[in-house]
Scaffold this motif. Structure first.
Motif, PDB file in Angstrom:
ATOM      1  N   PHE A 118       0.826  -1.201   0.000  1.00  0.00           N
ATOM      2  CA  PHE A 118       0.000   0.000   0.000  1.00  0.00           C
ATOM      3  C   PHE A 118       0.867   1.261   0.000  1.00  0.00           C
ATOM      4  CE2 PHE A 118      -2.716   3.174   2.184  1.00  0.00           C
ATOM      5  CZ  PHE A 118      -3.777   3.161   1.297  1.00  0.00           C
ATOM      6  N   VAL A 119       1.912   1.261   0.809  1.00  0.00           N
ATOM      7  CA  VAL A 119       2.825   2.406   0.861  1.00  0.00           C
ATOM      8  C   VAL A 119       3.528   2.595  -0.479  1.00  0.00           C
ATOM      9  CG1 VAL A 119       4.946   3.292   1.907  1.00  0.00           C
ATOM     10  CG2 VAL A 119       3.174   2.302   3.352  1.00  0.00           C
ATOM     11  N   LEU A 120       3.966   1.488  -1.074  1.00  0.00           N
ATOM     12  CA  LEU A 120       4.619   1.573  -2.385  1.00  0.00           C
ATOM     13  C   LEU A 120       3.656   2.122  -3.435  1.00  0.00           C
ATOM     14  CD1 LEU A 120       6.659  -1.766  -2.482  1.00  0.00           C
ATOM     15  CD2 LEU A 120       7.549   0.561  -2.215  1.00  0.00           C
ATOM     16  N   ALA A 121       2.384   1.717  -3.335  1.00  0.00           N
ATOM     17  CA  ALA A 121       1.382   2.220  -4.271  1.00  0.00           C
ATOM     18  C   ALA A 121       1.214   3.729  -4.124  1.00  0.00           C
ATOM     19  CB  ALA A 121       0.050   1.513  -4.040  1.00  0.00           C
ATOM     20  N   LEU A 122       1.239   4.214  -2.875  1.00  0.00           N
ATOM     21  CA  LEU A 122       1.128   5.654  -2.649  1.00  0.00           C
ATOM     22  C   LEU A 122       2.346   6.398  -3.188  1.00  0.00           C
ATOM     23  CD1 LEU A 122      -0.330   5.690   0.967  1.00  0.00           C
ATOM     24  CD2 LEU A 122      -1.515   6.312  -1.130  1.00  0.00           C
ATOM     25  N   LEU A 123       3.534   5.807  -3.037  1.00  0.00           N
ATOM     26  CA  LEU A 123       4.744   6.429  -3.575  1.00  0.00           C
ATOM     27  C   LEU A 123       4.703   6.464  -5.099  1.00  0.00           C
ATOM     28  CD1 LEU A 123       7.511   4.947  -1.242  1.00  0.00           C
ATOM     29  CD2 LEU A 123       6.783   7.337  -1.405  1.00  0.00           C
ATOM     30  N   VAL A 124       4.189   5.396  -5.689  1.00  0.00           N
ATOM     31  CA  VAL A 124       4.040   5.374  -7.150  1.00  0.00           C
ATOM     32  C   VAL A 124       3.077   6.459  -7.587  1.00  0.00           C
ATOM     33  CG1 VAL A 124       3.130   4.038  -9.092  1.00  0.00           C
ATOM     34  CG2 VAL A 124       4.631   2.946  -7.428  1.00  0.00           C
ATOM     35  N   GLN A 125       1.983   6.610  -6.841  1.00  0.00           N
ATOM     36  CA  GLN A 125       1.018   7.654  -7.163  1.00  0.00           C
ATOM     37  C   GLN A 125       1.665   9.033  -7.062  1.00  0.00           C
ATOM     38  OE1 GLN A 125      -2.803   7.376  -5.155  1.00  0.00           O
ATOM     39  NE2 GLN A 125      -3.110   9.578  -5.354  1.00  0.00           N
ATOM     40  N   ALA A 126       2.483   9.230  -6.027  1.00  0.00           N
ATOM     41  CA  ALA A 126       3.170  10.506  -5.860  1.00  0.00           C
ATOM     42  C   ALA A 126       4.093  10.783  -7.050  1.00  0.00           C
ATOM     43  CB  ALA A 126       3.976  10.500  -4.564  1.00  0.00           C
ATOM     44  N   LEU A 145       3.729   9.577 -10.032  1.00  0.00           N
ATOM     45  CA  LEU A 145       2.920   9.763 -11.234  1.00  0.00           C
ATOM     46  C   LEU A 145       2.280  11.143 -11.306  1.00  0.00           C
ATOM     47  CD1 LEU A 145       1.253   6.251 -11.555  1.00  0.00           C
ATOM     48  CD2 LEU A 145       2.907   7.285 -13.110  1.00  0.00           C
ATOM     49  N   VAL A 146       2.139  11.807 -10.155  1.00  0.00           N
ATOM     50  CA  VAL A 146       1.643  13.184 -10.176  1.00  0.00           C
ATOM     51  C   VAL A 146       2.591  14.047 -10.991  1.00  0.00           C
ATOM     52  CG1 VAL A 146       1.185  15.226  -8.783  1.00  0.00           C
ATOM     53  CG2 VAL A 146       0.444  12.996  -7.978  1.00  0.00           C
ATOM     54  N   ARG A 147       3.872  13.936 -10.684  1.00  0.00           N
ATOM     55  CA  ARG A 147       4.888  14.679 -11.425  1.00  0.00           C
ATOM     56  C   ARG A 147       4.890  14.286 -12.905  1.00  0.00           C
ATOM     57  NH1 ARG A 147       8.313  18.907 -12.467  1.00  0.00           N
ATOM     58  NH2 ARG A 147      10.396  18.225 -13.043  1.00  0.00           N
ATOM     59  N   ALA A 148       4.838  12.963 -13.143  1.00  0.00           N
ATOM     60  CA  ALA A 148       4.872  12.469 -14.522  1.00  0.00           C
ATOM     61  C   ALA A 148       3.657  12.954 -15.312  1.00  0.00           C
ATOM     62  CB  ALA A 148       4.936  10.944 -14.528  1.00  0.00           C
ATOM     63  N   ALA A 149       2.479  12.922 -14.671  1.00  0.00           N
ATOM     64  CA  ALA A 149       1.253  13.339 -15.350  1.00  0.00           C
ATOM     65  C   ALA A 149       1.296  14.823 -15.693  1.00  0.00           C
ATOM     66  CB  ALA A 149       0.037  13.031 -14.479  1.00  0.00           C
ATOM     67  N   ILE A 150       1.767  15.645 -14.759  1.00  0.00           N
ATOM     68  CA  ILE A 150       1.835  17.084 -14.994  1.00  0.00           C
ATOM     69  C   ILE A 150       2.833  17.404 -16.105  1.00  0.00           C
ATOM     70  CG2 ILE A 150       2.546  19.289 -13.968  1.00  0.00           C
ATOM     71  CD1 ILE A 150       1.313  18.345 -11.365  1.00  0.00           C
ATOM     72  N   GLU A 151       3.972  16.748 -16.081  1.00  0.00           N
ATOM     73  CA  GLU A 151       4.973  16.955 -17.127  1.00  0.00           C
ATOM     74  C   GLU A 151       4.440  16.534 -18.488  1.00  0.00           C
ATOM     75  OE1 GLU A 151       8.739  18.108 -16.678  1.00  0.00           O
ATOM     76  OE2 GLU A 151       7.097  19.138 -15.685  1.00  0.00           O
ATOM     77  N   PHE A 169      -3.482  -1.970 -13.364  1.00  0.00           N
ATOM     78  CA  PHE A 169      -4.639  -1.216 -12.886  1.00  0.00           C
ATOM     79  C   PHE A 169      -4.293  -0.298 -11.723  1.00  0.00           C
ATOM     80  CE2 PHE A 169      -6.975  -4.163 -15.518  1.00  0.00           C
ATOM     81  CZ  PHE A 169      -7.961  -3.337 -16.041  1.00  0.00           C
ATOM     82  N   SER A 170      -3.297  -0.650 -10.942  1.00  0.00           N
ATOM     83  CA  SER A 170      -2.822   0.274  -9.907  1.00  0.00           C
ATOM     84  C   SER A 170      -2.234   1.515 -10.543  1.00  0.00           C
ATOM     85  CB  SER A 170      -1.762  -0.423  -9.033  1.00  0.00           C
ATOM     86  OG  SER A 170      -2.330  -1.472  -8.297  1.00  0.00           O
ATOM     87  N   THR A 171      -1.493   1.306 -11.634  1.00  0.00           N
ATOM     88  CA  THR A 171      -0.925   2.438 -12.369  1.00  0.00           C
ATOM     89  C   THR A 171      -2.022   3.296 -12.978  1.00  0.00           C
ATOM     90  OG1 THR A 171       1.048   1.122 -12.886  1.00  0.00           O
ATOM     91  CG2 THR A 171       0.661   3.113 -14.212  1.00  0.00           C
ATOM     92  N   MET A 172      -3.017   2.638 -13.575  1.00  0.00           N
ATOM     93  CA  MET A 172      -4.144   3.376 -14.151  1.00  0.00           C
ATOM     94  C   MET A 172      -4.862   4.200 -13.094  1.00  0.00           C
ATOM     95  SD  MET A 172      -5.937   0.728 -16.829  1.00  0.00           S
ATOM     96  CE  MET A 172      -7.343   1.842 -16.959  1.00  0.00           C
ATOM     97  N   LEU A 173      -5.061   3.606 -11.916  1.00  0.00           N
ATOM     98  CA  LEU A 173      -5.744   4.307 -10.828  1.00  0.00           C
ATOM     99  C   LEU A 173      -4.933   5.512 -10.367  1.00  0.00           C
ATOM    100  CD1 LEU A 173      -8.107   4.373  -8.833  1.00  0.00           C
ATOM    101  CD2 LEU A 173      -6.778   2.877  -7.335  1.00  0.00           C
ATOM    102  N   SER A 174      -3.627   5.325 -10.242  1.00  0.00           N
ATOM    103  CA  SER A 174      -2.754   6.412  -9.803  1.00  0.00           C
ATOM    104  C   SER A 174      -2.753   7.551 -10.815  1.00  0.00           C
ATOM    105  CB  SER A 174      -1.328   5.890  -9.594  1.00  0.00           C
ATOM    106  OG  SER A 174      -1.290   4.941  -8.555  1.00  0.00           O
ATOM    107  N   VAL A 175      -2.667   7.211 -12.093  1.00  0.00           N
ATOM    108  CA  VAL A 175      -2.686   8.235 -13.147  1.00  0.00           C
ATOM    109  C   VAL A 175      -4.031   8.955 -13.150  1.00  0.00           C
ATOM    110  CG1 VAL A 175      -2.643   8.616 -15.647  1.00  0.00           C
ATOM    111  CG2 VAL A 175      -0.974   7.081 -14.587  1.00  0.00           C
ATOM    112  N   THR A 176      -5.119   8.187 -12.984  1.00  0.00           N
ATOM    113  CA  THR A 176      -6.458   8.783 -12.970  1.00  0.00           C
ATOM    114  C   THR A 176      -6.596   9.799 -11.844  1.00  0.00           C
ATOM    115  OG1 THR A 176      -7.447   6.776 -13.903  1.00  0.00           O
ATOM    116  CG2 THR A 176      -8.922   8.291 -12.746  1.00  0.00           C
ATOM    117  N   ILE A 177      -6.114   9.454 -10.655  1.00  0.00           N
ATOM    118  CA  ILE A 177      -6.193  10.363  -9.508  1.00  0.00           C
ATOM    119  C   ILE A 177      -5.340  11.606  -9.736  1.00  0.00           C
ATOM    120  CG2 ILE A 177      -5.591  10.613  -7.070  1.00  0.00           C
ATOM    121  CD1 ILE A 177      -6.444   7.708  -6.687  1.00  0.00           C
TER     122      ILE A 177
END
Length: 206
Positions: A4-12, A14-20, A174-182
């Motif tokens: 779960f923690v790793l998933a949150l770090l991946v999401q964090a 991906l925020v940078r990646a999505a904005i870029e 799907f974890s990646t998709m969810l993180s990108v979606t958020i």
């Protein structure tokens, strides 16, 4: 908990990646990882609060079901689980906020509730569609794997490995998709509600 923690770090990250990416730039992996690590503590705090909320909601629901059978499950669902779930929807962009705006745990949660207000049902349906799609694909994979085992007359070491890798791959996608979606949802909310451009969001990291 570790996953779960790793998933949150991946999401964090991906925020940078999505904005870029939305800004027309190519995301740099090292830069994304650095920003995710910088946001580790608030991200972890948000993750812990989410887990605690879910655990408490389930405990209360089970307790009510035990005290008031047989309708206790419905009462517990209405009084505990559904409110907890709606709260989770309201704080769904807390991690992007913690990464982007550096408001800390409770500041990010409060900011997320303000930012998602009026859009929570849209976020709910979006996340529901992704969740249902994930479950359907996982079910199809499990079905085909089960048929393959039945056809070969048993499961082998290679079969176990293939099954584990396949299941992990589906979950990762799907974890990646969810993180990108958020992450994209956060950007869209900022643009719609505050008129913030992607370029302005990207400049915070420079």
């Amino acid at each position: 908990m570790i996953i779960f923690v790793l998933a949150l770090l991946v999401q964090a990250a991906l925020v940078r990646a999505a904005i870029e990416d939305l800004n027309g730039k190519r995301p740099v992996i090292g830069d994304c990882i650095q920003i995710a690590l910088r946001s580790f503590l608030p991200t972890l705090g948000i993750g812990i609060l989410i887990i605690v909320t879910l655990v408490v909601a389930v405990f209360v629901m089970v307790f009510i079901a035990w005290v008031i059978p047989p309708i206790g499950w419905l009462i517990g669902l209405a009084l505990a689980f559904i409110p907890a779930f709606m709260w989770l929807i309201s704080v769904s962009v807390s991690v992007p906020i913690a990464v982007q705006e550096r408001l800390g745990v409770f500041g990010s949660i409060s900011r997320s509730r303000a930012l998602t207000k009026g859009s929570r049902w849209s976020i709910f349906w979006l996340l529901l569609i992704i969740g249902v799609a994930a479950m359907l694909i996982q079910a199809v994979f499990t079905l085909f794997f089960g048929l393959a085992v039945a056809t070969t007359g048993g499961i082998t070491g290679v079969g176990v490995l293939v099954g584990a890798l396949g299941s992990t791959l589906v979950s990762t996608i799907f974890s990646t998709m969810l993180s990108v979606t958020i992450a994209v949802t956060y950007v869209e909310l900022r643009q719609v509600k505050e008129g913030t451009s992607v370029d302005e969001l990207a400049q915070i990291f420079s």
